[in-house]
Scaffold this motif. Structure first.
Motif, PDB file in Angstrom:
ATOM      1  N   PHE A 108       0.832  -1.212   0.000  1.00  0.00           N
ATOM      2  CA  PHE A 108       0.000   0.000   0.000  1.00  0.00           C
ATOM      3  C   PHE A 108       0.863   1.256   0.000  1.00  0.00           C
ATOM      4  N   SER A 174      -4.511  -1.488  -4.616  1.00  0.00           N
ATOM      5  CA  SER A 174      -5.406  -0.514  -3.985  1.00  0.00           C
ATOM      6  C   SER A 174      -5.966  -1.049  -2.681  1.00  0.00           C
ATOM      7  N   GLN A 175      -6.373  -2.326  -2.692  1.00  0.00           N
ATOM      8  CA  GLN A 175      -6.884  -2.970  -1.479  1.00  0.00           C
ATOM      9  C   GLN A 175      -6.817  -4.483  -1.652  1.00  0.00           C
ATOM     10  N   ASN A 359      -5.647   2.540  -1.178  1.00  0.00           N
ATOM     11  CA  ASN A 359      -4.250   2.973  -1.157  1.00  0.00           C
ATOM     12  C   ASN A 359      -4.155   4.366  -1.748  1.00  0.00           C
ATOM     13  N   LYS A 362      -0.818   5.337  -3.544  1.00  0.00           N
ATOM     14  CA  LYS A 362      -0.641   4.898  -4.928  1.00  0.00           C
ATOM     15  C   LYS A 362      -1.234   5.941  -5.902  1.00  0.00           C
TER      16      LYS A 362
END
Length: 365
Positions: A108, A174-175, A359, A362
């Motif tokens: 992350f 992102s997750q 995230n 990012k």
């Protein structure tokens, strides 16, 4: 300025690394009080201060305040930036103590993680290199973090260390993926590595023979390799140890490890680790005890969906309870434990609703 900030307050030194990690992922400031306040040597230990320095290096904008006595720490997290760096670990803790929390943060980050850790590569109480490589990185893969590796450049046995490992995490997600694993581990193969630094290679062979004798009653493949280190890459101290990993056909695994001290007999270590592995298999649900915190935290920060993971009653120990309490304090989320309906094992399903973490680091990249 600091008086206007609301802190999540904790007391004591337990779960120190995980509390800092959870605070970083949630973006919430925390205050940890009464750190060993009743001990003869109160306050933070050298390895905890070293860990805080590492957190400063992999984040941007983090603020850390330590009281004069070292018994109170205020941590205001910044964003996870990662990058390439080196970290010298104190001899009081192995590199695994510092690598393990990075596994929670690295996917992350704003940039890819590439960190070289220098110090001891094994101990009795913290994760060794093979345990991270074969036991924890596969858990990350299940949640979508697929490009990660831990390379052993030098082995360094305690007390003087001299080891060097390189952690690389190229997956920036992102997750995490929502987890659904309702099956107990059914072992299909066992592999392992017996290693030594600056001692006779016969120590390794004796450990392997003893472990194989203990595991031969299991009707599955057992493959234990020898890893003998000599010369300048073998660290500064003599040492030896054994790591065993049992896996099923889907890639889920449990593990056991130990190292030898001066005066220990290699056959005893081989037998001991083999029995520890058998015990771990018998009490594990979908994952082992030492993999459970990583899996639960990834489930908590997943998408707003219900994830499910099978655990056993034997896995609900003091560490697990502390983990759930800290998660509730920081994220406000609870883990619901529901009995398994279709059998009489007494196992439980840990049901977790993700907080919908994304995230943000990012996006900035």
């Amino acid at each position: 300025m600091s008086s206007k900030i609301s802190y999540v307050v904790f007391q004591g030194s337990q779960n120190f690394r995980l509390r800092i990690v959870l605070a970083t992922l949630s973006g919430k400031a925390i205050k940890i009080e009464k750190i060993r306040s009743n001990d003869m040597n109160p306050g933070l230990k050298d390895y905890e201060v070293s860990f805080l320095r590492l957190m400063e290096s992999v984040t941007n904008g983090s603020a850390i305040e330590i009281s004069y006595t070292g018994t109170t720490v205020i941590y205001r997290p910044g964003i996870i930036v990662g990058g390439s760096l080196a970290h010298n670990c104190p001899m009081s803790k192995p590199v695994g103590y510092f690598v393990e929390p990075m596994l929670y943060l690295a996917p992350f980050s704003k940039r890819k993680f590439s960190i070289v850790f220098r110090g001891c590569t094994a101990s009795h109480y913290d994760a060794g290199i093979e345990v991270i490589k074969w036991g924890l990185l596969p858990v990350m893969e299940r949640f979508g973090v697929r490009e990660c590796a831990l390379h052993t450049l030098k082995r360094g046995s305690p007390p003087q260390g001299g080891g060097e490992v390189h952690l690389i995490v190229d997956s920036l997600i992102s997750q995490p993926i929502t987890m659904h694993n309702l099956d107990r581990i059914t072992i299909s193969s066992i592999r392992g590595v017996a290693y030594s630094t600056r001692v006779s290679p016969s120590m390794v062979n004796r450990m392997i023979d003893a472990a194989r004798r203990t595991l031969k009653r299991i009707n599955c493949e057992v493959n234990i390799s020898a890893d003998v280190w000599r010369g300048e890459n073998s660290g500064k101290s003599p040492g030896w140890g054994l790591t065993l990993v049992a896996a099923n056909k889907k890639g889920w695994c449990v593990f056991a490890e130990d190292i030898g001290d001066a005066g220990d007999i290699p056959e005893d270590i081989g037998t001991k680790v083999a029995y520890q592995l058998l015990e771990e298999i018998s009490i594990s649900g979908a994952v082992g005890r030492n993999q459970l915190p990583l899996a639960i935290v990834y489930m908590i920060i997943g998408k707003e969906d219900i994830g499910r993971l099978r655990i056993t009653k034997d896995q609900i120990d003091e560490k697990f309870i502390h983990l759930l309490r800290d998660i509730k304090s920081i994220f406000g989320s609870e883990v619901y434990l529901k009995p398994v309906d279709d059998d009489d094992t007494g196992d439980l399903i840990a049901m977790v609703k993700g907080v919908g973490f994304t995230n943000t680091s990012k996006k900035i990249a």
